[in-house]
Write a protein that holds these residues in place. Structure first.
Motif, mmCIF file in Angstrom:
data_model
loop_
_atom_site.group_PDB
_atom_site.id
_atom_site.type_symbol
_atom_site.label_atom_id
_atom_site.label_comp_id
_atom_site.label_asym_id
_atom_site.label_seq_id
_atom_site.Cartn_x
_atom_site.Cartn_y
_atom_site.Cartn_z
ATOM 1 N N VAL A 32 0.695 -1.057 0.004
ATOM 2 C CA VAL A 32 -0.047 0.117 -0.041
ATOM 3 C C VAL A 32 0.877 1.383 0.043
ATOM 4 C CG1 VAL A 32 -1.999 -0.980 0.943
ATOM 5 C CG2 VAL A 32 -0.319 -0.071 2.614
ATOM 6 N N TYR A 35 -0.399 4.897 -1.140
ATOM 7 C CA TYR A 35 -2.012 4.928 -0.991
ATOM 8 C C TYR A 35 -2.366 6.014 -0.301
ATOM 9 C CZ TYR A 35 -2.873 0.130 -3.030
ATOM 10 O OH TYR A 35 -3.116 -0.950 -3.802
ATOM 11 N N GLU A 38 -8.307 6.605 1.485
ATOM 12 C CA GLU A 38 -9.355 5.807 0.802
ATOM 13 C C GLU A 38 -8.873 4.781 0.086
ATOM 14 O OE1 GLU A 38 -12.591 6.688 1.680
ATOM 15 O OE2 GLU A 38 -12.013 8.415 2.793
ATOM 16 N N GLU A 39 -7.836 4.605 -0.172
ATOM 17 C CA GLU A 39 -7.267 3.562 -1.159
ATOM 18 C C GLU A 39 -6.987 2.349 0.054
ATOM 19 O OE1 GLU A 39 -5.311 5.352 -5.197
ATOM 20 O OE2 GLU A 39 -4.289 5.650 -3.199
ATOM 21 N N ASP A 42 -10.007 0.651 1.287
ATOM 22 C CA ASP A 42 -10.332 -0.326 0.073
ATOM 23 C C ASP A 42 -9.849 -1.597 0.210
ATOM 24 O OD1 ASP A 42 -12.378 1.277 -0.981
ATOM 25 O OD2 ASP A 42 -11.323 1.780 -2.592
ATOM 26 N N TRP A 43 -8.078 -1.362 0.500
ATOM 27 C CA TRP A 43 -7.172 -2.537 0.608
ATOM 28 C C TRP A 43 -7.620 -3.383 1.721
ATOM 29 C CZ3 TRP A 43 -3.187 -3.151 4.412
ATOM 30 C CH2 TRP A 43 -2.402 -4.393 3.905
#
Length: 173
Positions: A32, A35, A38-39, A42-43
């Protein structure tokens, strides 16, 4: 000190911890790296599904990621693969981990690995496979303190094994 599943952790603290890790260091790959928050969320959702064996990319096995927490401070991560495929058996093994630079050389990796080995035993894993870069003496010492021996090696890595049927006597010095 305790291990908390990533999906049960304080996401903001976990995000800050992951952002303290480089993209790749000593064999640990920070998936990550770079990232945004928000990303990262999601992860975490994907990691939750993968820990249940759902939506696994080809060649992947179920795994659970834990955050090592000491009195509310997030110091490291430990990833436990539930079983091994051929690639993992001949490579990275069951467990990968990283301690944030600010907390290294303080015993966190040794204790975190011990706690992760307890989780592995609870999953029915009786021999943990790990690997370590040959130039990472500190991590090899962590594994040896937890009962590891060098099973074999290649040009760049040692491949270690830890017997988990030992009445929990790992990690004692």
């Amino acid at each position: 000190m305790e291990l908390i599943r990533l999906q049960d952790s304080d996401y903001k603290k976990s995000y800050e911890l992951y952002m303290s890790f480089p993209k790749e260091e000593n064999g640990f790959v920070n998936n990550v790296y770079g990232y945004n928050y928000e990303e990262f969320l999601d992860w975490i959702s994907k990691k939750r599904n993968r820990s249940l064996g759902k939506e696994l990319p080809e060649g992947f096995v179920p795994d659970t990621t834990f955050v090592l927490v000491d009195n509310g401070v997030y110091v490291g991560v430990f990833n436990l693969r539930h079983y091994l495929n051929d690639f993992l058996q001949n490579g990275p093994g069951h467990i990968g981990y990283c301690i944030s630079k600010n907390f290294r050389k303080k015993g966190y990796a040794t204790k975190g690995l011990s706690l992760t080995l307890d989780k592995a035993r609870q999953m029915g894993i009786y021999e943990a496979y790990l690997s370590v870069n040959k130039d990472n003496e500190a991590s090899l010492k962590v594994q040896v303190k937890n009962g590891a021996y060098i099973h074999h090696e290649n040009e760049s890595q040692f491949f270690t094994r830890i017997n988990l049927i030992d009445n929990g006597k790992r990690g004692e010095t």
